[in-house]
Design a protein around this motif. Structure first.
Motif, PDB file in Angstrom:
ATOM      1  N   PRO A 182     150.477 -77.956  89.744  1.00 35.66           N
ATOM      2  CA  PRO A 182     151.889 -77.901  89.332  1.00 35.66           C
ATOM      3  C   PRO A 182     152.267 -76.596  88.632  1.00 35.66           C
ATOM      4  CG  PRO A 182     150.864 -79.943  88.604  1.00 35.66           C
ATOM      5  CD  PRO A 182     149.774 -79.072  89.136  1.00 35.66           C
ATOM      6  N   LEU A 183     151.290 -75.854  88.158  1.00 32.47           N
ATOM      7  CA  LEU A 183     151.558 -74.611  87.438  1.00 32.47           C
ATOM      8  C   LEU A 183     151.669 -73.400  88.363  1.00 32.47           C
ATOM      9  CD1 LEU A 183     149.017 -75.111  84.525  1.00 32.47           C
ATOM     10  CD2 LEU A 183     151.448 -75.691  84.553  1.00 32.47           C
ATOM     11  N   LEU A 184     151.196 -73.550  89.604  1.00 34.28           N
ATOM     12  CA  LEU A 184     151.198 -72.421  90.526  1.00 34.28           C
ATOM     13  C   LEU A 184     152.565 -72.232  91.160  1.00 34.28           C
ATOM     14  CD1 LEU A 184     147.770 -73.038  92.279  1.00 34.28           C
ATOM     15  CD2 LEU A 184     148.292 -71.481  90.399  1.00 34.28           C
ATOM     16  N   ALA A 185     152.946 -70.978  91.329  1.00 35.34           N
ATOM     17  CA  ALA A 185     154.238 -70.657  91.925  1.00 35.34           C
ATOM     18  C   ALA A 185     154.059 -69.516  92.914  1.00 35.34           C
ATOM     19  CB  ALA A 185     155.238 -70.265  90.846  1.00 35.34           C
ATOM     20  N   CYS A 186     154.981 -69.427  93.842  1.00 35.78           N
ATOM     21  CA  CYS A 186     154.976 -68.337  94.804  1.00 35.78           C
ATOM     22  C   CYS A 186     155.199 -67.024  94.052  1.00 35.78           C
ATOM     23  CB  CYS A 186     156.074 -68.554  95.839  1.00 35.78           C
ATOM     24  SG  CYS A 186     156.235 -67.172  96.988  1.00 35.78           S
ATOM     25  N   PRO A 206     158.114 -73.389  93.675  1.00 42.74           N
ATOM     26  CA  PRO A 206     156.917 -74.216  93.813  1.00 42.74           C
ATOM     27  C   PRO A 206     156.252 -74.044  95.179  1.00 42.74           C
ATOM     28  CG  PRO A 206     158.884 -75.567  93.967  1.00 42.74           C
ATOM     29  CD  PRO A 206     159.339 -74.183  93.611  1.00 42.74           C
ATOM     30  N   LEU A 207     154.961 -74.329  95.189  1.00 45.19           N
ATOM     31  CA  LEU A 207     154.166 -74.291  96.407  1.00 45.19           C
ATOM     32  C   LEU A 207     153.697 -75.703  96.727  1.00 45.19           C
ATOM     33  CD1 LEU A 207     152.032 -71.173  95.486  1.00 45.19           C
ATOM     34  CD2 LEU A 207     153.831 -71.270  97.229  1.00 45.19           C
ATOM     35  N   VAL A 208     153.508 -75.982  98.010  1.00 47.97           N
ATOM     36  CA  VAL A 208     153.019 -77.284  98.458  1.00 47.97           C
ATOM     37  C   VAL A 208     151.569 -77.109  98.883  1.00 47.97           C
ATOM     38  CG1 VAL A 208     153.322 -79.162 100.102  1.00 47.97           C
ATOM     39  CG2 VAL A 208     155.321 -77.911  99.272  1.00 47.97           C
ATOM     40  N   HIS A 209     150.705 -77.956  98.338  1.00 46.27           N
ATOM     41  CA  HIS A 209     149.291 -77.892  98.690  1.00 46.27           C
ATOM     42  C   HIS A 209     149.086 -78.604 100.027  1.00 46.27           C
ATOM     43  CE1 HIS A 209     144.936 -79.138  97.802  1.00 46.27           C
ATOM     44  NE2 HIS A 209     144.946 -77.920  98.307  1.00 46.27           N
ATOM     45  N   VAL A 210     148.466 -77.898 100.975  1.00 44.57           N
ATOM     46  CA  VAL A 210     148.136 -78.458 102.285  1.00 44.57           C
ATOM     47  C   VAL A 210     146.612 -78.368 102.425  1.00 44.57           C
ATOM     48  CG1 VAL A 210     148.626 -78.389 104.761  1.00 44.57           C
ATOM     49  CG2 VAL A 210     150.327 -77.531 103.141  1.00 44.57           C
ATOM     50  N   LEU A 260     145.473 -74.274 102.197  1.00 47.67           N
ATOM     51  CA  LEU A 260     146.665 -73.455 102.060  1.00 47.67           C
ATOM     52  C   LEU A 260     147.576 -73.974 100.952  1.00 47.67           C
ATOM     53  CD1 LEU A 260     147.826 -71.162 103.990  1.00 47.67           C
ATOM     54  CD2 LEU A 260     149.171 -72.968 105.024  1.00 47.67           C
ATOM     55  N   LEU A 261     148.232 -73.059 100.257  1.00 44.20           N
ATOM     56  CA  LEU A 261     149.386 -73.376  99.413  1.00 44.20           C
ATOM     57  C   LEU A 261     150.576 -72.810 100.165  1.00 44.20           C
ATOM     58  CD1 LEU A 261     148.007 -72.502  95.881  1.00 44.20           C
ATOM     59  CD2 LEU A 261     148.489 -74.765  96.785  1.00 44.20           C
ATOM     60  N   TYR A 262     151.559 -73.666 100.439  1.00 42.31           N
ATOM     61  CA  TYR A 262     152.640 -73.275 101.345  1.00 42.31           C
ATOM     62  C   TYR A 262     153.978 -73.202 100.637  1.00 42.31           C
ATOM     63  CZ  TYR A 262     155.471 -73.078 105.557  1.00 42.31           C
ATOM     64  OH  TYR A 262     156.355 -72.683 106.533  1.00 42.31           O
ATOM     65  N   ASN A 263     154.722 -72.135 100.938  1.00 38.83           N
ATOM     66  CA  ASN A 263     156.096 -71.979 100.464  1.00 38.83           C
ATOM     67  C   ASN A 263     156.995 -72.172 101.687  1.00 38.83           C
ATOM     68  OD1 ASN A 263     158.653 -71.050  99.856  1.00 38.83           O
ATOM     69  ND2 ASN A 263     157.930 -69.405  98.542  1.00 38.83           N
ATOM     70  N   PRO A 264     157.583 -73.367 101.858  1.00 42.28           N
ATOM     71  CA  PRO A 264     158.420 -73.608 103.031  1.00 42.28           C
ATOM     72  C   PRO A 264     159.730 -72.817 103.021  1.00 42.28           C
ATOM     73  CG  PRO A 264     158.424 -75.528 101.593  1.00 42.28           C
ATOM     74  CD  PRO A 264     157.442 -74.550 101.019  1.00 42.28           C
ATOM     75  N   ARG A 265     160.170 -72.378 101.854  1.00 41.57           N
ATOM     76  CA  ARG A 265     161.412 -71.612 101.782  1.00 41.57           C
ATOM     77  C   ARG A 265     161.262 -70.243 102.443  1.00 41.57           C
ATOM     78  NH1 ARG A 265     159.692 -73.718  97.596  1.00 41.57           N
ATOM     79  NH2 ARG A 265     158.966 -71.774  96.674  1.00 41.57           N
ATOM     80  N   PRO A 295     143.012 -70.148  94.868  1.00 43.67           N
ATOM     81  CA  PRO A 295     144.170 -69.735  95.660  1.00 43.67           C
ATOM     82  C   PRO A 295     144.373 -68.221  95.553  1.00 43.67           C
ATOM     83  CG  PRO A 295     144.878 -70.856  93.670  1.00 43.67           C
ATOM     84  CD  PRO A 295     143.391 -70.880  93.671  1.00 43.67           C
ATOM     85  N   TYR A 296     144.624 -67.607  96.675  1.00 44.08           N
ATOM     86  CA  TYR A 296     144.907 -66.173  96.722  1.00 44.08           C
ATOM     87  C   TYR A 296     146.419 -66.006  96.794  1.00 44.08           C
ATOM     88  CZ  TYR A 296     139.987 -65.209  97.231  1.00 44.08           C
ATOM     89  OH  TYR A 296     138.648 -65.104  96.999  1.00 44.08           O
ATOM     90  N   LEU A 297     147.010 -65.656  95.678  1.00 45.37           N
ATOM     91  CA  LEU A 297     148.463 -65.644  95.550  1.00 45.37           C
ATOM     92  C   LEU A 297     149.064 -64.243  95.527  1.00 45.37           C
ATOM     93  CD1 LEU A 297     148.906 -68.545  92.981  1.00 45.37           C
ATOM     94  CD2 LEU A 297     149.320 -68.589  95.443  1.00 45.37           C
ATOM     95  N   ARG A 298     148.343 -63.272  96.017  1.00 46.38           N
ATOM     96  CA  ARG A 298     148.932 -61.944  96.126  1.00 46.38           C
ATOM     97  C   ARG A 298     149.825 -61.923  97.363  1.00 46.38           C
ATOM     98  NH1 ARG A 298     144.846 -57.351  96.511  1.00 46.38           N
ATOM     99  NH2 ARG A 298     144.555 -58.452  98.460  1.00 46.38           N
ATOM    100  N   PRO A 299     150.993 -61.303  97.290  1.00 39.88           N
ATOM    101  CA  PRO A 299     151.863 -61.242  98.469  1.00 39.88           C
ATOM    102  C   PRO A 299     151.163 -60.666  99.698  1.00 39.88           C
ATOM    103  CG  PRO A 299     153.097 -60.603  96.540  1.00 39.88           C
ATOM    104  CD  PRO A 299     151.656 -60.748  96.097  1.00 39.88           C
ATOM    105  N   LEU A 300     150.240 -59.750  99.506  1.00 33.00           N
ATOM    106  CA  LEU A 300     149.516 -59.173 100.640  1.00 33.00           C
ATOM    107  C   LEU A 300     148.591 -60.181 101.321  1.00 33.00           C
ATOM    108  CD1 LEU A 300     148.553 -55.686  99.170  1.00 33.00           C
ATOM    109  CD2 LEU A 300     150.278 -56.184 100.900  1.00 33.00           C
ATOM    110  N   ASP A 301     148.178 -61.224 100.605  1.00 31.10           N
ATOM    111  CA  ASP A 301     147.289 -62.246 101.163  1.00 31.10           C
ATOM    112  C   ASP A 301     148.040 -63.322 101.942  1.00 31.10           C
ATOM    113  OD1 ASP A 301     144.965 -61.126 100.038  1.00 31.10           O
ATOM    114  OD2 ASP A 301     145.338 -62.148  98.133  1.00 31.10           O
TER     115      ASP A 301
END
Length: 81
Positions: free
Chosen positions: A13-17, A23-27, A32-37, A49-55
């Motif tokens: 719940p603390l992780l964000a795009c 928020p991100l959805v855990h799949v 994967l952590l997914y940002n549907p937006r 989780p690798y949350l760098r935009p390049l990843d």
């Protein structure tokens, strides 16, 4: 016991795009952590989780709809994106 590709559930719940700060959805089946937006997926390796935009992986329309259907079936998010 935790699935090998699952980050600590208390942290999810603390992780964000990192791009839109939403928020991100855990799949877990996709590791994967997914940002549907933004249709971006952030990989999970060794429970981290690798949350760098390049990843991020950008998903096409077909893959996006497939993930949304799977997420909606689990009741994680509503199809408003």
């Amino acid at each position: 016991m935790q699935h090998p590709a699952e980050p600590d559930p208390r942290l999810l719940p603390l992780l964000a795009c990192p791009v839109d700060k939403g928020p991100l959805v855990h799949v877990p089946e996709e590791e994967l952590l997914y940002n549907p937006r933004l249709r971006r997926g952030y990989p999970i390796h060794d429970n981290l989780p690798y949350l760098r935009p390049l990843d991020a992986l950008t998903l096409d329309d077909v893959r996006h709809q497939e993930l949304l259907s799977r997420i909606e079936a689990r009741g994680t998010v509503k199809r408003s994106v």
